[in-house]
Design a protein around this motif. Structure first.
Motif, PDB file in Angstrom:
ATOM      1  N   ASP A  89       0.803  -0.878   0.036  1.00 57.80           N
ATOM      2  CA  ASP A  89      -0.366  -0.087  -0.091  1.00 57.80           C
ATOM      3  C   ASP A  89       0.818   0.994  -0.170  1.00 57.80           C
ATOM      4  N   GLY A  90       2.223   0.683   0.356  1.00 62.11           N
ATOM      5  CA  GLY A  90       3.109   2.087   0.094  1.00 62.11           C
ATOM      6  C   GLY A  90       4.004   2.594   1.200  1.00 62.11           C
ATOM      7  N   TRP A  91       4.113   3.559   1.385  1.00 58.45           N
ATOM      8  CA  TRP A  91       5.676   3.302   2.738  1.00 58.45           C
ATOM      9  C   TRP A  91       5.232   4.228   3.756  1.00 58.45           C
ATOM     10  N   TRP A  92       5.921   3.700   4.627  1.00 58.29           N
ATOM     11  CA  TRP A  92       5.109   4.350   6.169  1.00 58.29           C
ATOM     12  C   TRP A  92       6.187   4.525   7.126  1.00 58.29           C
ATOM     13  N   VAL A  93       6.062   5.706   7.950  1.00 58.70           N
ATOM     14  CA  VAL A  93       7.538   5.865   8.638  1.00 58.70           C
ATOM     15  C   VAL A  93       6.709   4.954  10.361  1.00 58.70           C
ATOM     16  N   LEU A  94       7.268   4.911  11.078  1.00 57.49           N
ATOM     17  CA  LEU A  94       7.624   3.607  12.070  1.00 57.49           C
ATOM     18  C   LEU A  94       7.354   4.228  13.589  1.00 57.49           C
ATOM     19  N   ARG A  95       6.713   4.744  14.338  1.00 54.66           N
ATOM     20  CA  ARG A  95       6.906   5.075  15.736  1.00 54.66           C
ATOM     21  C   ARG A  95       6.270   3.557  16.790  1.00 54.66           C
ATOM     22  N   GLY A  96       7.766   3.082  17.795  1.00 55.95           N
ATOM     23  CA  GLY A  96       6.640   2.286  18.405  1.00 55.95           C
ATOM     24  C   GLY A  96       7.165   1.571  18.007  1.00 55.95           C
ATOM     25  N   ASP A  97       5.206   0.927  17.552  1.00 49.35           N
ATOM     26  CA  ASP A  97       4.931  -0.653  17.459  1.00 49.35           C
ATOM     27  C   ASP A  97       3.727  -0.242  16.423  1.00 49.35           C
ATOM     28  N   ARG A  98       3.368   1.694  16.107  1.00 46.21           N
ATOM     29  CA  ARG A  98       2.260   1.770  14.808  1.00 46.21           C
ATOM     30  C   ARG A  98       3.646   2.415  14.166  1.00 46.21           C
ATOM     31  N   ALA A  99       3.072   2.236  12.905  1.00 49.01           N
ATOM     32  CA  ALA A  99       3.161   2.771  11.434  1.00 49.01           C
ATOM     33  C   ALA A  99       1.968   4.081  10.604  1.00 49.01           C
ATOM     34  N   VAL A 100       2.725   5.021  10.633  1.00 47.53           N
ATOM     35  CA  VAL A 100       2.127   6.759   9.558  1.00 47.53           C
ATOM     36  C   VAL A 100       2.411   6.120   8.169  1.00 47.53           C
ATOM     37  N   PRO A 101       1.255   6.412   7.337  1.00 46.97           N
ATOM     38  CA  PRO A 101       1.585   6.024   5.921  1.00 46.97           C
ATOM     39  C   PRO A 101       2.648   7.714   5.667  1.00 46.97           C
ATOM     40  N   VAL A 102       3.391   7.184   4.774  1.00 43.73           N
ATOM     41  CA  VAL A 102       3.963   8.494   4.389  1.00 43.73           C
ATOM     42  C   VAL A 102       3.266   8.729   3.116  1.00 43.73           C
TER      43      VAL A 102
END
Length: 316
Positions: free
Chosen positions: A10-23
C-alpha cells in the motif's frame, strides 16, 4: 536520530514504536522516497495514531531494478574463517537485483543446490549519485548514503566454489532478503556506525555476532574504491561484507595442500563429502533471524525472519 521506514503493497510508512504512520508521497521507488524526505519528516511528526505494525506485511524497502554490489571478505573474523592471512585486497562483486526479496519471504533453495549458506550484511542505500572518480571521506558519508538495511547474502556454495562464480551462486531469486526497516540517517547518526552489531541465528542458535569495528574496508573507503570504475545512483544497494560464523570455513592448511594435488573433480568430490557432515548449512524448514542495531537503539534496523524452503515445494 534515524527514521525507520517500512514499505508495504500500500505504500511507505514511518515507524513510531509499534505503530506505523503512512507517508503522504507518490514515491514508487526507494530513490523517489529518498528524494521526498520532507514527506517522511511530516509523517514522523504527525499526530496520527497510525496502524499497528503487526498488521502490516513488509516488503523489501529497496525497490528493484537497482544495482546490487557486495564486498568480499570484509570482516577480520570472516577472513580468518576463510583461511586468509596478511593483507586482503579489497574486492567487489555484483548480485542480480532479482535476488532481492522481502524480510519475511522464504529463501528458496534451488533443487540442484545442496550447500546453502547465510551471510548477514549491513546494506548501504545510496542517496545521491556517486560519479566515477569520486573520493569519499568519512565526513562526506551523509552526502552519499541515505540509509541502512539488513541484508542476507545467501550463497549456493557448491556453485560458488566449483565454478568460481559469485554472480550465479548469489543471484538466485530470494538470495538477498532485505529489510524490514530502511533506516534513513541524519548526519549525526554516522558517528555511531561502528557501534552497529550484526547478529544472525538459525533456529535460535546464534551463528554470527560482530560489530562494524571488525570491518576491514569501511564505507567511505569502499565507496572511493568503487568509484574508480563504478557509478552508483540513489536507491542502489551496497552490501558491506559478513562477519565470521558462516557454515563454510576453509579446510586446515595440510588438507588444503593435499587437495591442491588432486584433479579438480576429485578435489571437489572429496571436499563436499566432508562438507556433507557440516550441520550448519541451511535446510528446508530452518528459520533465519537477523538483526542489526546499536546498543542504545539509536539505529535499529528491525528483525528479519526468513524461513528456508525447497524449490520443489515452493512454486513461485
Amino acid at each position: 536520530m534515524s527514521t525507520n521506514v517500512l514499505r508495504t503493497a500500500d505504500g511507505w510508512w514511518v515507524l513510531r514504536g509499534d505503530r506505523a504512520v503512512p507517508v503522504d508521497t507518490k514515491a514508487a521507488t526507494t530513490a523517489e522516497l529518498i528524494a521526498d524526505r520532507d514527506a517522511v519528516r511530516e509523517a514522523a511528526l504527525s499526530g496520527e495514531a497510525g496502524t499497528p505494525v503487526a498488521d502490516l506485511v513488509a516488503l523489501a524497502p529497496v525497490t528493484t531494478p537497482c544495482r546490487v554490489i557486495a564486498q568480499m571478505v570484509n570482516y577480520r573474523s570472516h577472513a580468518r574463517d576463510s583461511g586468509f592471512t596478511g593483507d586482503i585486497p579489497p574486492a567487489f562483486f555484483r548480485k542480480a537485483s532479482g535476488s532481492v526479496s522481502g524480510p519475511g519471504e522464504a529463501v528458496v533453495r534451488p533443487s540442484h543446490v545442496k550447500f546453502l549458506d547465510y551471510e548477514i550484511e549491513l546494506g548501504l542505500v545510496m542517496g545521491a549519485p556517486l560519479p566515477v572518480g569520486t573520493v569519499v571521506e568519512e565526513r562526506d558519508l551523509p552526502s552519499y548514503i541515505a540509509g541502512l538495511v539488513i541484508t542476507n547474502d545467501v550463497s549456493a556454495r557448491d556453485v560458488q566454489l566449483t565454478k568460481t562464480q559469485f554472480y550465479e551462486s548469489k543471484s538466485y531469486p530470494t538470495f538477498t532478503p532485505t529489510g524490514p526497516h530502511l533506516a534513513l540517517l541524519e548526519p549525526e547518526d554516522f558517528a555511531h556506525l561502528l557501534d552497529l552489531r550484526l547478529r544472525l541465528s538459525v533456529n535460535g542458535e546464534l551463528r554470527q555476532d560482530r560489530t562494524l569495528a571488525d570491518m576491514i574496508v569501511r564505507p567511505a573507503q569502499a565507496l572511493t574504491l568503487l568509484a574508480r570504475f563504478q557509478t552508483l545512483d540513489p536507491g542502489d544497494l551496497l552490501l558491506t561484507g559478513t562477519p565470521g560464523g558462516t557454515a563454510l570455513k576453509a579446510p586446515p592448511k595440510a588438507v588444503e595442500k593435499i587437495g591442491a594435488l588432486l584433479p579438480p573433480a576429485v578435489k571437489w568430490k572429496t571436499f563436499f563429502k566432508s562438507q556433507a557432515r557440516n550441520p550448519h548449512y541451511l535446510h528446508t524448514g530452518d528459520v533465519i533471524t537477523a538483526t542489526i542495531s546499536t546498543p542504545d537503539g539509536r539505529i535499529d534496523l528491525g528483525e528479519q525472519r526468513t524461513p528456508v524452503a525447497d524449490a520443489n515445494r515452493h512454486p513461485r
